[in-house]
Every structure is written in structure tokens, then in C-alpha cells.
Design an enzyme around this catalytic site. Structure first.
Site, PDB file in Angstrom:
ATOM      1  CG  MET A   5      -5.919  33.001   7.591  1.00  0.00           C
ATOM      2  SD  MET A   5      -6.086  34.770   7.417  1.00  0.00           S
ATOM      3  CE  MET A   5      -4.507  35.194   6.731  1.00  0.00           C
ATOM      4  CB  SER A  34      -7.666  24.037   7.645  1.00  0.00           C
ATOM      5  OG  SER A  34      -8.207  25.263   7.175  1.00  0.00           O
ATOM      6  CG  ASN A  87      -7.160  23.469  12.670  1.00  0.00           C
ATOM      7  OD1 ASN A  87      -7.259  24.700  12.736  1.00  0.00           O
ATOM      8  ND2 ASN A  87      -6.453  22.865  11.739  1.00  0.00           N
ATOM      9  CG  ASN A 133      -4.184  21.424   8.753  1.00  0.00           C
ATOM     10  OD1 ASN A 133      -5.200  20.959   9.270  1.00  0.00           O
ATOM     11  ND2 ASN A 133      -4.067  22.698   8.445  1.00  0.00           N
ATOM     12  CG  PHE A 160      -4.179  25.712   3.628  1.00  0.00           C
ATOM     13  CD1 PHE A 160      -4.310  25.932   4.996  1.00  0.00           C
ATOM     14  CD2 PHE A 160      -4.408  24.423   3.149  1.00  0.00           C
ATOM     15  CE1 PHE A 160      -4.682  24.906   5.852  1.00  0.00           C
ATOM     16  CE2 PHE A 160      -4.778  23.391   4.002  1.00  0.00           C
ATOM     17  CZ  PHE A 160      -4.922  23.636   5.352  1.00  0.00           C
ATOM     18  CG  ASN A 210       0.195  22.393   9.835  1.00  0.00           C
ATOM     19  OD1 ASN A 210      -0.422  22.320   8.776  1.00  0.00           O
ATOM     20  ND2 ASN A 210      -0.393  22.266  11.008  1.00  0.00           N
ATOM     21  CG  ASN A 260      -8.351  31.600  10.337  1.00  0.00           C
ATOM     22  OD1 ASN A 260      -8.044  31.175   9.219  1.00  0.00           O
ATOM     23  ND2 ASN A 260      -8.362  30.819  11.416  1.00  0.00           N
ATOM     24  CE  LYS A 302      -3.979  22.570  14.358  1.00  0.00           C
ATOM     25  NZ  LYS A 302      -3.220  23.817  14.208  1.00  0.00           N
ATOM     26  CG  ASN A 351     -10.752  28.633   6.877  1.00  0.00           C
ATOM     27  OD1 ASN A 351     -11.950  28.849   7.028  1.00  0.00           O
ATOM     28  ND2 ASN A 351      -9.859  28.823   7.832  1.00  0.00           N
ATOM     29  CB  THR A 352      -8.808  23.796   2.279  1.00  0.00           C
ATOM     30  OG1 THR A 352      -7.777  24.757   2.483  1.00  0.00           O
ATOM     31  CG2 THR A 352      -8.568  23.072   0.963  1.00  0.00           C
ATOM     32  CB  THR A 359      -6.420  33.120  19.542  1.00  0.00           C
ATOM     33  OG1 THR A 359      -6.709  32.420  18.325  1.00  0.00           O
ATOM     34  CG2 THR A 359      -7.360  34.297  19.688  1.00  0.00           C
ATOM     35  N   GLY A 392       0.164  28.463  11.269  1.00  0.00           N
ATOM     36  CA  GLY A 392      -0.621  29.545  10.702  1.00  0.00           C
ATOM     37  C   GLY A 392      -0.110  30.920  11.097  1.00  0.00           C
ATOM     38  CG  PHE A 393       1.950  33.496  14.685  1.00  0.00           C
ATOM     39  CD1 PHE A 393       0.964  34.053  15.505  1.00  0.00           C
ATOM     40  CD2 PHE A 393       3.128  34.198  14.497  1.00  0.00           C
ATOM     41  CE1 PHE A 393       1.161  35.290  16.097  1.00  0.00           C
ATOM     42  CE2 PHE A 393       3.337  35.429  15.090  1.00  0.00           C
ATOM     43  CZ  PHE A 393       2.353  35.974  15.895  1.00  0.00           C
ATOM     44  CG  ASP A 394       7.046  32.208  10.573  1.00  0.00           C
ATOM     45  OD1 ASP A 394       6.852  32.752   9.468  1.00  0.00           O
ATOM     46  OD2 ASP A 394       8.182  31.990  11.023  1.00  0.00           O
TER      47      ASP A 394
END
Ligand SMILES: Cc1cc2nc3c(=O)[nH]c(=O)nc-3n(C[C@H](O)[C@H](O)[C@H](O)COP(=O)(O)O)c2cc1C
Length: 346
Positions: free
Chosen positions: A118, A184, A248, A181, A120, A148, A116, A219, A186-187, A325, A68-70
Site C-alpha cells: 500500500m 513496513s 508487521n 512504525n 502508507f 500508528n 500488500n 512495531k 513498503n516505504t 488478514t 492499516g485497516f482503518d
């Protein structure tokens, strides 16, 4: 020592802008004459006693950067200079997608936390695979890269396994290990894929494709009930799951103090990460390790800020750790600080 000042300046910007600005700054620094050498000298800590062989791969140190960072594999060169033992790109989905509307990333500084949603946002598997192929042609870096992978928002859960397979085929040549993954928040509906039958289907299909035996890990969310963790432990004996990433972000707002709980209500949906997640993810890690022993490795993620935090995760059975984080709050010296601490414990 400078980072607290830089952080104060960055924290005046919206979190996503701050992320872009700081990565841009690192790229500019690396592009200066001797910039790469200066960055590596400042931030890399290389010591043979930290290297470890896990998943059939050689990790120069156990400190990785979490997914999630890159997301789009755009910063691997500078992340390598910051001393990471490995970097997990993604979450990658088959088709590019914009993610949720902004604002979707929020800071809770008094508890060193982030929320967050985000969703995906990423360039899609083809573009990301192309970027990684070009990088491979240009550099001889030995940085270990994890891929991931997730499903597109529009894909029905019944077809999710196809998305995981598409991602696998796209990235197989350019990553060293995979992480499925399904955790998450957020999906919509994604976390339902943590249920045993869905996982069995996804992993069986992936392993059918996996002719070169790339390690494929899972994960998981820190919010799973004990029964669901037991299911995952038993599944690791049935289908080939080569490791776990635990964990996560959490949906649990009770980890926040009163002030931040009020803020979180105003923020709305999203996964909580950082210091409040530390203990909760430790409990999950301990539970999984008790059930799995040393049969497969666990990569620990959740609330790591210091060498002591990292050592605590390793003591609870993790083989590697990932930060996210903490990196925002502690800055780029964090990897070196953790490595020095871990080295001193040896
Ligand atoms: C802004 C943000 C985006 C993230 N995106 C992803 C993602 O795309 N895929 C994923 O598996 N985890 C993602 N994560 C979760 C992190 O990889 C990590 O597991 C989690 O934040 C807990 O670690 P931490 O407390 O050190 O941040 C994201 C976390 C943050 C804060």
C-alpha cells in the site's frame, strides 16, 4: 454463518474495492433503525473475565484491530460495534500521501494470506486528527484508539524523527497510545530505522515531547536477525519504549507453497500477512518475551484466525493481540469467536 457466501461475493471484487464495499455495507447497516443495537447484539461479546489493564489503559477484551485497516479513522463507530477491544488507526504520516499505484493488495486464498504494498496511503495527520476530534465531541465511546505513526515517503531517514514528532503532536489529544512504525516493507528505507541509533533518536525526541506520558510502543518486522532483536531488547532498558507490537508483515516468500510462490513472483514487491506468518511471528514473539519478560507488554500480530491462535500468542507472552488478514477471511464474527474461546480457557 452467512459470511462464507458474502466472502465469495466479495472475493470476486478487487481486494481494495471489496474492503470499501464491506465497510460501506457495515455503515449502512449501522444507520438502519436499531442497526447499531442489532450489530452490537450480533457481534459484541462482553465478559468481565476478558478485561485487562495494560499500558495504564482499560481494555474490555484483548482482541484489537491491527494498523492499516482503518488508516484514516473513518470506521471507528462500526468497528466498535463489532466488538474490538481496541483499534489501531494509521499508519499516519505528516502530509497526506497517495501510496503506491494500484493494484497494491493481493489475495492468496489457498493459504489464507495477503500481499500488500500500500505504501502508507493516508489523509495526513491534520485531517485525521480533525476527524478524531469531531468524533470525540460527538460520542462518549470508550473504544481504545492507538495511533500508528510513520514517515512520509519523501522524508529522508535522517529527518524521520521530525515526522514522528509531527504526528505525535497532531494526535496526542485524540489517541490513547502510539505505535512507532519502522517496520513496513513498503516505504523505501523505512526498515533501516529499526537500527539502534535511529530508534534511540526517534524515541528520545518523542519522549521529550511526551509531557502527559502517553504510552509509545514500537512495531517491528518479523524478518529481523537475532542481533537486531537483541539491540531492541537492550534499547528498551535505555530509552522509554512502553511496549512492542510484534510483528508487521514479512518479506519471506519461503513461507509460501510452490503455487503461491509463483503467484507472489508475478505480484512483485510487498509484505506477506496471514496464515503463513503465524509461526514466524510466534518465534519473534517468544524471543522478545524471553529477553524482556514482563517488563513491558507485547501486542502480538501475525496470522491469527482462531481463538486457539490468539491463545497461543498469549501463552507465548503477549498481553494483547491484533488481527487483520484473518478478519478478511473469517469475517466479522471473528472477534466474538476469539473472545468466547479465550473466555472458556479462563
Ligand atoms: C493491506 C494491509 C495494510 C497494512 N497497513 C499497515 C500500516 O499502515 N501500518 C502498520 O503498522 N501495519 C500495517 N499492516 C500490517 C498489519 O497491521 C499486521 O501487523 C500484519 O498484517 C500481520 O497481521 P495479520 O497476519 O493478522 O494480517 C497492514 C497489513 C495489510 C494486510
Amino acid at each position: 454463518m452467512l459470511y462464507p457466501i458474502i466472502r465469495n461475493a466479495l472475493f470476486t471484487l478487487p481486494p481494495e474495492t471489496a474492503h470499501k464495499v464491506s465497510m460501506k455495507g457495515l455503515h449502512l447497516a449501522a444507520a438502519l433503525p436499531f442497526g447499531k443495537e442489532l450489530l452490537a447484539n450480533q457481534f459484541k461479546y462482553q465478559h468481565a473475565d476478558l478485561s485487562t489493564n495494560i499500558l495504564g489503559l482499560h481494555f474490555p477484551n484483548p482482541v484489537g484491530l491491527g494498523a492499516g485497516f482503518d488508516k484514516n479513522a473513518e470506521h471507528l463507530e462500526v468497528l466498535d460495534l463489532l466488538g474490538f477491544g481496541f483499534v489501531e488507526i494509521g499508519t499516519v504520516t505528516p502530509k497526506a500521501q497517495a501510496g503506491n499505484p494500484a493494484p497494491r493488495l493481493f489475495r492468496l486464498p489457498s493459504q489464507k494470506a495477503l500481499i500488500n504494498r500500500m505504501g502508507f496511503n493516508n489523509d495526513g495527520v491534520d485531517a485525521i486528527a480533525k476527524r478524531l476530534t469531531l468524533r470525540k465531541e460527538k460520542t462518549n465511546s470508550s473504544l481504545i484508539i492507538g495511533g500508528n505513526i510513520g514517515k512520509n515517503k519523501i522524508t529522508e531517514n535522517s529527518d524521520a524523527w521530525k515526522d514522528y514528532c509531527t504526528n505525535f503532536k497532531g494526535l496526542e489529544e485524540v489517541v490513547d497510545y502510539f505505535v512507532v512504525n519502522v517496520s513496513s516493507p513498503n516505504t523505501p528505507g523505512l526498515r533501516e530505522l529499526q537500527e539502534k541509533e535511529s530508534l534511540r533518536k526517534i524515541f528520545s525526541e518523542l519522549q521529550n515531547l511526551n509531557k502527559n506520558n502517553k504510552p509509545i510502543l514500537l512495531k517491528i518486522a518479523p524478518d529481523l536477525e537475532t542481533a537486531a532483536l537483541d539491540d531492541i531488547i537492550s534499547l528498551t532498558q535505555e530509552v522509554k519504549i512502553e511496549g512492542l507490537v510484534s510483528s508487521n508483515t514479512t518479506l519471506d516468500r519461503q513461507l509460501l507453497n510452490k503455487d503461491n510462490a509463483t503467484k507472489a513472483t508475478a505480484i512483485g514487491a510487498g509484505g506477506l500477512s496471514g496464515q503463513p506468518l503465524f509461526e514466524k511471528s510466534n518465534h519473534v514473539l517468544e524471543y522478545l518475551h524471553n529477553g524482556i519478560g514482563n517488563r513491558i507488554p507485547i501486542i502480538a500480530s501475525g496470522g491469527i484466525f482462531t481463538g486457539k491462535d490468539a491463545q497461543a500468542k498469549l501463552n507465548k507472552g503477549a498481553s494483547l493481540i491484533q488481527i487483520w488478514t484473518g478478519f478478511i477471511y473469517e469475517g466479522p464474527s471473528m472477534v466474538k469467536n476469539i473472545c468466547q474461546y479465550l473466555s472458556a480457557q479462563k
